[in-house]
Scaffold this motif. Sequence first.
Motif, PDB file in Angstrom:
ATOM      1  N   PRO A  27      -4.547   7.798  -0.300  1.00 17.30           N
ATOM      2  CA  PRO A  27      -3.835   6.479  -0.537  1.00 17.30           C
ATOM      3  C   PRO A  27      -4.062   6.057  -1.979  1.00 17.30           C
ATOM      4  O   PRO A  27      -5.018   5.732  -2.584  1.00 17.30           O
ATOM      5  N   GLY A  28      -3.152   5.786  -3.200  1.00 21.05           N
ATOM      6  CA  GLY A  28      -2.989   5.495  -4.435  1.00 21.05           C
ATOM      7  C   GLY A  28      -4.014   6.288  -5.052  1.00 21.05           C
ATOM      8  O   GLY A  28      -4.643   5.935  -6.137  1.00 21.05           O
ATOM      9  N   GLN A  29      -4.413   7.600  -4.936  1.00 22.28           N
ATOM     10  CA  GLN A  29      -5.127   8.271  -5.626  1.00 22.28           C
ATOM     11  C   GLN A  29      -4.928   8.573  -6.953  1.00 22.28           C
ATOM     12  O   GLN A  29      -3.648   8.813  -7.139  1.00 22.28           O
ATOM     13  N   GLY A 289       9.911   8.445  -5.917  1.00 20.64           N
ATOM     14  CA  GLY A 289       8.693   8.264  -6.648  1.00 20.64           C
ATOM     15  C   GLY A 289       8.515   6.790  -7.288  1.00 20.64           C
ATOM     16  O   GLY A 289       7.566   6.299  -8.070  1.00 20.64           O
ATOM     17  N   GLU A 290       9.538   5.782  -6.792  1.00 23.90           N
ATOM     18  CA  GLU A 290       9.296   4.724  -7.059  1.00 23.90           C
ATOM     19  C   GLU A 290       8.215   3.778  -6.819  1.00 23.90           C
ATOM     20  O   GLU A 290       7.643   3.097  -7.486  1.00 23.90           O
ATOM     21  N   PHE A 291       7.541   4.077  -5.572  1.00 23.05           N
ATOM     22  CA  PHE A 291       6.389   3.412  -5.057  1.00 23.05           C
ATOM     23  C   PHE A 291       5.779   4.249  -4.114  1.00 23.05           C
ATOM     24  O   PHE A 291       6.535   5.524  -3.636  1.00 23.05           O
ATOM     25  N   GLN A 292       4.739   4.024  -3.422  1.00 28.18           N
ATOM     26  CA  GLN A 292       4.090   5.048  -2.496  1.00 28.18           C
ATOM     27  C   GLN A 292       4.412   4.316  -0.897  1.00 28.18           C
ATOM     28  O   GLN A 292       4.631   3.201  -0.614  1.00 28.18           O
ATOM     29  N   LYS A 293       4.253   5.276  -0.085  1.00 27.26           N
ATOM     30  CA  LYS A 293       4.162   4.909   1.497  1.00 27.26           C
ATOM     31  C   LYS A 293       3.403   5.481   2.273  1.00 27.26           C
ATOM     32  O   LYS A 293       2.731   6.680   1.723  1.00 27.26           O
ATOM     33  N   LEU A 294       2.807   4.898   3.313  1.00 31.94           N
ATOM     34  CA  LEU A 294       1.939   5.458   4.148  1.00 31.94           C
ATOM     35  C   LEU A 294       2.732   5.162   5.602  1.00 31.94           C
ATOM     36  O   LEU A 294       2.954   3.984   5.900  1.00 31.94           O
ATOM     37  N   THR A 295       2.612   6.340   6.395  1.00 32.66           N
ATOM     38  CA  THR A 295       3.432   6.139   7.755  1.00 32.66           C
ATOM     39  C   THR A 295       2.522   6.932   8.641  1.00 32.66           C
ATOM     40  O   THR A 295       1.706   7.780   8.399  1.00 32.66           O
ATOM     41  N   GLY A 296       2.700   6.670   9.869  1.00 35.25           N
ATOM     42  CA  GLY A 296       2.081   7.579  11.020  1.00 35.25           C
ATOM     43  C   GLY A 296       1.905   6.723  12.317  1.00 35.25           C
ATOM     44  O   GLY A 296       2.297   5.598  12.368  1.00 35.25           O
ATOM     45  N   GLU A 297       1.384   7.370  13.328  1.00 29.37           N
ATOM     46  CA  GLU A 297       1.142   6.698  14.689  1.00 29.37           C
ATOM     47  C   GLU A 297      -0.393   5.747  14.419  1.00 29.37           C
ATOM     48  O   GLU A 297      -0.946   5.739  13.521  1.00 29.37           O
ATOM     49  N   ASP A 298      -0.309   4.876  15.194  1.00 28.00           N
ATOM     50  CA  ASP A 298      -1.238   3.578  15.045  1.00 28.00           C
ATOM     51  C   ASP A 298      -1.985   3.339  16.429  1.00 28.00           C
ATOM     52  O   ASP A 298      -1.237   3.248  17.259  1.00 28.00           O
ATOM     53  N   PRO A 299      -3.373   3.315  16.406  1.00 20.90           N
ATOM     54  CA  PRO A 299      -3.923   2.770  17.720  1.00 20.90           C
ATOM     55  C   PRO A 299      -3.960   1.291  17.945  1.00 20.90           C
ATOM     56  O   PRO A 299      -4.941   0.723  18.206  1.00 20.90           O
ATOM     57  N   GLY A 300      -2.672   0.978  18.316  1.00 18.96           N
ATOM     58  CA  GLY A 300      -2.600  -0.385  18.573  1.00 18.96           C
ATOM     59  C   GLY A 300      -1.357  -0.545  19.706  1.00 18.96           C
ATOM     60  O   GLY A 300      -0.536   0.148  19.743  1.00 18.96           O
ATOM     61  N   SER A 301      -1.498  -1.666  20.838  1.00 19.47           N
ATOM     62  CA  SER A 301      -0.492  -1.467  21.645  1.00 19.47           C
ATOM     63  C   SER A 301      -0.035  -3.082  21.841  1.00 19.47           C
ATOM     64  O   SER A 301      -1.032  -3.894  21.531  1.00 19.47           O
ATOM     65  N   PHE A 302       1.226  -3.458  22.117  1.00 15.23           N
ATOM     66  CA  PHE A 302       1.620  -5.039  22.475  1.00 15.23           C
ATOM     67  C   PHE A 302       2.204  -4.996  23.914  1.00 15.23           C
ATOM     68  O   PHE A 302       2.423  -3.869  24.323  1.00 15.23           O
ATOM     69  N   TYR A 303       1.915  -5.890  24.519  1.00 19.32           N
ATOM     70  CA  TYR A 303       2.239  -6.115  25.931  1.00 19.32           C
ATOM     71  C   TYR A 303       2.534  -7.629  26.048  1.00 19.32           C
ATOM     72  O   TYR A 303       1.983  -8.525  25.722  1.00 19.32           O
ATOM     73  N   LEU A 304       3.445  -8.027  27.506  1.00 15.20           N
ATOM     74  CA  LEU A 304       3.345  -9.217  27.831  1.00 15.20           C
ATOM     75  C   LEU A 304       2.351  -9.651  28.557  1.00 15.20           C
ATOM     76  O   LEU A 304       1.712  -8.920  29.328  1.00 15.20           O
ATOM     77  N   PHE A 538       3.868   0.111   2.289  1.00 15.78           N
ATOM     78  CA  PHE A 538       4.529   0.588   0.776  1.00 15.78           C
ATOM     79  C   PHE A 538       3.765  -0.250  -0.183  1.00 15.78           C
ATOM     80  O   PHE A 538       3.390  -1.330   0.097  1.00 15.78           O
ATOM     81  N   TYR A 539       3.498   0.728  -1.142  1.00 16.86           N
ATOM     82  CA  TYR A 539       2.612  -0.200  -2.115  1.00 16.86           C
ATOM     83  C   TYR A 539       3.006   0.670  -3.664  1.00 16.86           C
ATOM     84  O   TYR A 539       3.403   1.587  -3.696  1.00 16.86           O
ATOM     85  N   GLN A 540       2.668  -0.114  -4.521  1.00 11.55           N
ATOM     86  CA  GLN A 540       3.144   0.058  -5.836  1.00 11.55           C
ATOM     87  C   GLN A 540       2.310   1.250  -6.265  1.00 11.55           C
ATOM     88  O   GLN A 540       1.322   1.548  -6.023  1.00 11.55           O
ATOM     89  N   ASN A 541       3.169   2.067  -7.222  1.00 13.70           N
ATOM     90  CA  ASN A 541       2.303   3.074  -7.764  1.00 13.70           C
ATOM     91  C   ASN A 541       1.037   2.779  -8.668  1.00 13.70           C
ATOM     92  O   ASN A 541       0.088   3.853  -8.722  1.00 13.70           O
ATOM     93  N   TYR A 542       0.858   1.705  -9.198  1.00 17.10           N
ATOM     94  CA  TYR A 542      -0.119   1.363 -10.162  1.00 17.10           C
ATOM     95  C   TYR A 542      -1.480   0.924  -9.243  1.00 17.10           C
ATOM     96  O   TYR A 542      -2.428   0.812  -9.604  1.00 17.10           O
TER      97      TYR A 542
END
Length: 566
Positions: A27-29, A289-304, A538-542
């Motif tokens: 991220p943001g390297q 190239g306008e900004f950065q993104k990070l996507t993927g699966e995530d170890p969380g779940s929602f439930y009633l 999403f986060y800014q390039n800077y």
Amino acid sequence: MKRKLISILGIGLSCMMLLAGCGSKTPGQAQNNAEKDSEQVLNTIYFDVATLDANDCTDNQSSSILSAIEEGLVRIENDGKGDEIVPAGAEKWESSEDGLTWTFNLRKMNWSDGEAVVAKHYVDSFQRILNPDNGFAYSFLAYDIEGAEEYNTGNGSLDAVGIKAVDDYTLEFKLKHPVPYFVSKVSYAVFHPIRLDIIEKLGDKYASDITERVYNGPFKIESWDNGNSMVLVKNDTYWDADNVYLQKVIMTDIKEFATQAQLFESQELDISGAQTDYIEKWTERADAGEFQKLTGEDPGSFYLYFNQKSETSNGILKNAKIRKAIGLAVDRDVYTKDLVGRFESAYGIIPTAINVGDEKYRDKVEGPLTSDAKTYVNNKEKVQELFKEGLKELGLQTDDLSKYELTYLSQGSSELQKQRAEWLAQQINGNLGIKINVETQGDWGVYLNIMDKMEYDFTLSGWSADYNDPMTFLDIWVSNGGNNHTGYANSEYDELLASVYKETDQDKVTEIYKKLENKLVNEDAVISPFYYTDKYTFYQNYVKDIQFTSFGAVYEFKHAYIQGKN
């Protein structure tokens, strides 16, 4: 914390009050050796902090702030290649050959008032969280330690608890069984070192007062307008202050996502999540190239989440078939695909990102509600039959279902959250014919308090993993567990859960997990799985070197810096 209860409000506004990282690009390297900006200020959304008392922390937003202002034995970092446990308050650690004794060698570091951080401060923390008089919800997380459960449940003494300060800079734990992920456990904010003198001095104000607080982490709290804003500033007395570059982190509450999106696009906000149409729109712009993104699966779940002790409508939520019918009256795919535009419909509590051994648990075990969902979801006649079966078991009338009424407790006061709550109520009403009222609670701390007191009928809540094993989702529901706010207590479940620790064969462990999950969501219908979370940040390039961990803080600010904004 367990990565704790997840705020749906956080998802609705930032869409990332959970986790991120796991195998994504760094991220943001920084791509060059250009100088950092003279102004090192990061602007992000407000973390809705319920408490600043680490031992009493039960949610991921509070724990993220505590991870910024405090230093535990270890930190969890992620440079884009996956989570890594790194030395923090402890310089090194080792376990005995049998895995029952863990020794941590502490680094020499100070609190912000100049007092040394010593092993006793960690011992005090574990003893305080286990003290039965305090009633801390996360006490069960220390039960792997010898004598901890007995002391916490009033059946043993403090002297028998296997924690001791060998000297000022050596901390020792004695476990009652091997726990390979023990180091991961001690990374949680609830086990941060504490200063009893400060706690005694502040008394009831300790959880919310910042005027006389001491810090041992990368940042300090400069100001806090609870519910609206918080400002963190660099802690110059931190042991690794030379590698902390941000001078200030400004966090502001933004109730509507449209406003958040506008601020992000104008670079007045440096980090944002996304939902609905913005996911596609911003993904295209990030790819350009306008900004950065990070996507993927995530170890969380929602439930009633159902309150089995509720007396509403003759206590109908006490029946498993009724709870199951309510959960299956909702079409999860409409919610994830149409209303939110993200996440994955869930039919089990353990998300796709969690492993069992070296394999994905969900690849080995089908969600327990998968089959029933095909039978009941969008089938009004069948789901009402199931509901009526439950009514008959309770000896209640089945001729007029409109006479039954429940209240859905909704997190979040934004228009989007209100719309989604009304949609869910309409789904249940339309398919079951019962009346569903909606009670809106936008304050995260108040919401947690309602859950703790069990003053609700049902709600949509979530959990985010502490470590990469199904146990992190299954041990919540043990009888009288501190984070089990359903009223569920089942000795068979408790015994099955305890049997995991006696088993070393991975296939047999998986089978036990399968039985536990099935009992939880299918047989006993304690909860009704709703969706698995994902990552869309999403986060800014800077913004450089900000980290998004899967099992640590939501945002890890320690290494972040600003380069090229001006």
